[in-house]
Design a protein around this motif. Structure first.
Motif, PDB file in Angstrom:
ATOM      1  N   ALA A 218       0.833  -1.210   0.000  1.00  0.00           N
ATOM      2  CA  ALA A 218       0.000   0.000   0.000  1.00  0.00           C
ATOM      3  C   ALA A 218       0.865   1.258   0.000  1.00  0.00           C
ATOM      4  O   ALA A 218       0.555   2.243  -0.690  1.00  0.00           O
ATOM      5  CB  ALA A 218      -0.920  -0.005   1.214  1.00  0.00           C
ATOM      6  N   THR A 219       1.961   1.233   0.741  1.00  0.00           N
ATOM      7  CA  THR A 219       2.851   2.397   0.801  1.00  0.00           C
ATOM      8  C   THR A 219       3.515   2.640  -0.544  1.00  0.00           C
ATOM      9  O   THR A 219       3.613   3.785  -1.014  1.00  0.00           O
ATOM     10  CB  THR A 219       3.910   2.178   1.896  1.00  0.00           C
ATOM     11  N   HIS A 220       3.970   1.577  -1.192  1.00  0.00           N
ATOM     12  CA  HIS A 220       4.567   1.705  -2.519  1.00  0.00           C
ATOM     13  C   HIS A 220       3.540   2.273  -3.511  1.00  0.00           C
ATOM     14  O   HIS A 220       3.863   3.166  -4.305  1.00  0.00           O
ATOM     15  CB  HIS A 220       5.060   0.346  -2.991  1.00  0.00           C
ATOM     16  N   LEU A 221       2.320   1.771  -3.450  1.00  0.00           N
ATOM     17  CA  LEU A 221       1.267   2.230  -4.344  1.00  0.00           C
ATOM     18  C   LEU A 221       1.040   3.735  -4.209  1.00  0.00           C
ATOM     19  O   LEU A 221       0.945   4.456  -5.211  1.00  0.00           O
ATOM     20  CB  LEU A 221      -0.029   1.474  -4.037  1.00  0.00           C
ATOM     21  N   MET A 222       0.980   4.224  -2.986  1.00  0.00           N
ATOM     22  CA  MET A 222       0.590   5.612  -2.750  1.00  0.00           C
ATOM     23  C   MET A 222       1.758   6.604  -2.754  1.00  0.00           C
ATOM     24  O   MET A 222       1.539   7.804  -2.721  1.00  0.00           O
ATOM     25  CB  MET A 222      -0.154   5.725  -1.419  1.00  0.00           C
ATOM     26  N   HIS A 223       2.989   6.117  -2.829  1.00  0.00           N
ATOM     27  CA  HIS A 223       4.139   7.021  -2.810  1.00  0.00           C
ATOM     28  C   HIS A 223       4.981   6.946  -4.072  1.00  0.00           C
ATOM     29  O   HIS A 223       5.958   7.691  -4.199  1.00  0.00           O
ATOM     30  CB  HIS A 223       5.028   6.721  -1.596  1.00  0.00           C
ATOM     31  N   GLU A 224       4.625   6.077  -5.012  1.00  0.00           N
ATOM     32  CA  GLU A 224       5.484   5.888  -6.181  1.00  0.00           C
ATOM     33  C   GLU A 224       5.402   7.061  -7.144  1.00  0.00           C
ATOM     34  O   GLU A 224       6.398   7.474  -7.729  1.00  0.00           O
ATOM     35  CB  GLU A 224       5.107   4.588  -6.902  1.00  0.00           C
ATOM     36  N   GLY A 225       4.209   7.585  -7.370  1.00  0.00           N
ATOM     37  CA  GLY A 225       4.076   8.750  -8.240  1.00  0.00           C
ATOM     38  C   GLY A 225       3.859   8.435  -9.709  1.00  0.00           C
ATOM     39  O   GLY A 225       3.490   9.317 -10.485  1.00  0.00           O
ATOM     40  N   ASP A 226       4.107   7.194 -10.131  1.00  0.00           N
ATOM     41  CA  ASP A 226       3.901   6.793 -11.523  1.00  0.00           C
ATOM     42  C   ASP A 226       2.722   5.829 -11.557  1.00  0.00           C
ATOM     43  O   ASP A 226       2.812   4.711 -11.064  1.00  0.00           O
ATOM     44  CB  ASP A 226       5.167   6.119 -12.058  1.00  0.00           C
ATOM     45  N   TRP A 227       1.601   6.275 -12.167  1.00  0.00           N
ATOM     46  CA  TRP A 227       0.367   5.501 -12.106  1.00  0.00           C
ATOM     47  C   TRP A 227       0.111   4.676 -13.356  1.00  0.00           C
ATOM     48  O   TRP A 227      -0.971   4.124 -13.521  1.00  0.00           O
ATOM     49  CB  TRP A 227      -0.814   6.439 -11.823  1.00  0.00           C
ATOM     50  N   ARG A 228       1.096   4.545 -14.230  1.00  0.00           N
ATOM     51  CA  ARG A 228       0.898   3.714 -15.423  1.00  0.00           C
ATOM     52  C   ARG A 228       0.642   2.264 -15.045  1.00  0.00           C
ATOM     53  O   ARG A 228      -0.077   1.553 -15.749  1.00  0.00           O
ATOM     54  CB  ARG A 228       2.116   3.826 -16.343  1.00  0.00           C
ATOM     55  N   HIS A 229       1.237   1.802 -13.966  1.00  0.00           N
ATOM     56  CA  HIS A 229       0.997   0.441 -13.475  1.00  0.00           C
ATOM     57  C   HIS A 229       0.269   0.464 -12.135  1.00  0.00           C
ATOM     58  O   HIS A 229       0.388  -0.474 -11.345  1.00  0.00           O
ATOM     59  CB  HIS A 229       2.315  -0.322 -13.358  1.00  0.00           C
TER      60      HIS A 229
END
Length: 371
Positions: A218-229
């Motif tokens: 969940a943390t990776h999802l919300m902090h990555e910044g690139d939403w292509r994946h």
């Protein structure tokens, strides 16, 4: 998400429904799934549901081709873990596997059909220099191509600059935490390492505890910044939740752990996305009891941004305002990572040195094929 994505979401929620899709449905669904990095995952789900033989031949061929790539990558990851075990044999440890490598080594549900770009490991910060030195002796070198990148990672981030093996061209991320040192959310790796579970097949490495796997996802999802994946990452999180929820008291333990690690906010958004798009089964009051639950206005704004950003993988199926939403979430992710006096100069540097369209920073530094 828009109605144009309904068939893909239904297929992820209920793989058996793929047997009834029309050719027109598959025409769009295939392109969306491929763009979102989910076509191999759909193939794995279709096989597990027993409906793969009934799918149209062109669909089966594309799914099987990507499943073959996924399987080859899983073998490559396992081989790399063997080699890394040798490189890091003198490190006191523990050494924690994260994301895709953890899914493969732990034989976790997100692994089938998962495509990988790198291997992520986490070591105690006190052992970071020793780990880097051991990896360099094993043939690993930095993929950072400027002095600014080196300083950015080493001074502010939760990981070293990406490493690439000189012969195998494998990418490796060496972490000492799961969020940057400058992040607004302050969390520490010691509790993750203390709760880690050694792997029988790869005894040099450990897996995060079940709740920590979910929280990191969940943390990776919300902090990555690139939403292509982004949708692929939501699917990973959904798989982990469904798998671990069979453990007694999992949900209560997850909330407690989120509070201990100060990760209630990314958990709330991750759970919300899973529930909204994949109908992930969870207790009815779970979101209301989630630590650091945002207020109503903030929830509505984030819901609107995320709904649009998740459609950005496929250009022909984007919702209105998607690019603006992606930019807002990109800025948000960096704002969560760094204070303004560091963030503004960093964004200016990134804008000036922006890679070519469709090319990530890592690909610009290392265009070789990833395992």
């Amino acid at each position: 998400m828009t109605p144009r994505w309904d068939a893909l979401l239904r297929s992820l929620r209920d793989p058996a429904c793929m047997a009834g899709h029309s050719e027109a449905t598959w025409d769009l669904l295939l392109r969306q799934a491929l763009a979102a990095g989910l076509l191999a995952r759909l193939g794995a789900l279709a096989q597990a549901a027993g409906v793969e033989p009934s799918l149209p031949l062109p669909v089966r061929r594309q799914m099987r081709a990507l499943l073959a790539v996924s399987e080859q990558q899983r073998r490559s990851v396992r081989w790399e873990l063997v080699m890394l075990s040798r490189d890091l044999r003198e490190l006191p440890g523990p050494i924690l596997l994260l994301k895709g490598a953890a899914y493969v080594a732990g034989d976790l549900p997100p692994a089938p059909g998962r495509l990988f770009s790198d291997i992520d490991i986490l070591v105690p910060r006190a052992q970071l220099d020793q780990a880097e030195a051991a990896l360099m002796l094993g043939g690993w070198g930095s993929a950072a191509d400027t002095a600014y990148d080196e300083r950015y990672y080493r001074q502010w981030m939760h990981e070293l600059p990406p490493l690439v093996h000189v012969r195998r061209q494998t990418n490796l991320d060496l972490h000492h935490n799961i969020l940057p040192l400058t992040a607004r959310i302050k969390t520490h790796s010691k509790p993750l390492l203390a709760a880690a579970r050694p792997l029988a097949e790869f005894p040099r490495f450990s897996l995060p505890a079940p709740a920590d796997q979910v929280l990191h996802s969940a943390t990776h999802l919300m902090h990555e910044g690139d939403w292509r994946h982004g949708l692929r990452d939501v699917v990973d999180l959904d798989s982990l939740l469904r798998h671990h929820s069979h453990t007694p008291d999992f949900w209560e333990g997850l909330l407690t752990r989120a509070e201990e690690l100060s990760l209630g906010l990314p958990l709330f958004y991750g759970l919300s996305l899973c529930q909204a798009y994949l109908s992930t089964p969870m207790p009815g009051d779970l979101l209301q009891r989630c630590p650091s639950r945002p207020g109503p206005l903030r929830r509505r704004l984030m819901r609107a941004l995320l709904r649009r950003a998740l459609t950005g993988a496929h250009r022909g199926s984007m919702a209105g305002g998607t690019r603006l939403a992606e930019f807002a979430l990109y800025v948000r992710s960096h704002y969560q990572r760094m204070p303004l006096h560091l963030l503004l100069p960093h964004l200016i540097v990134k804008a000036v040195r922006r890679p070519a369209a469709g090319q990530t920073r890592r690909e610009a530094a290392n265009p070789a094929q990833q395992p």
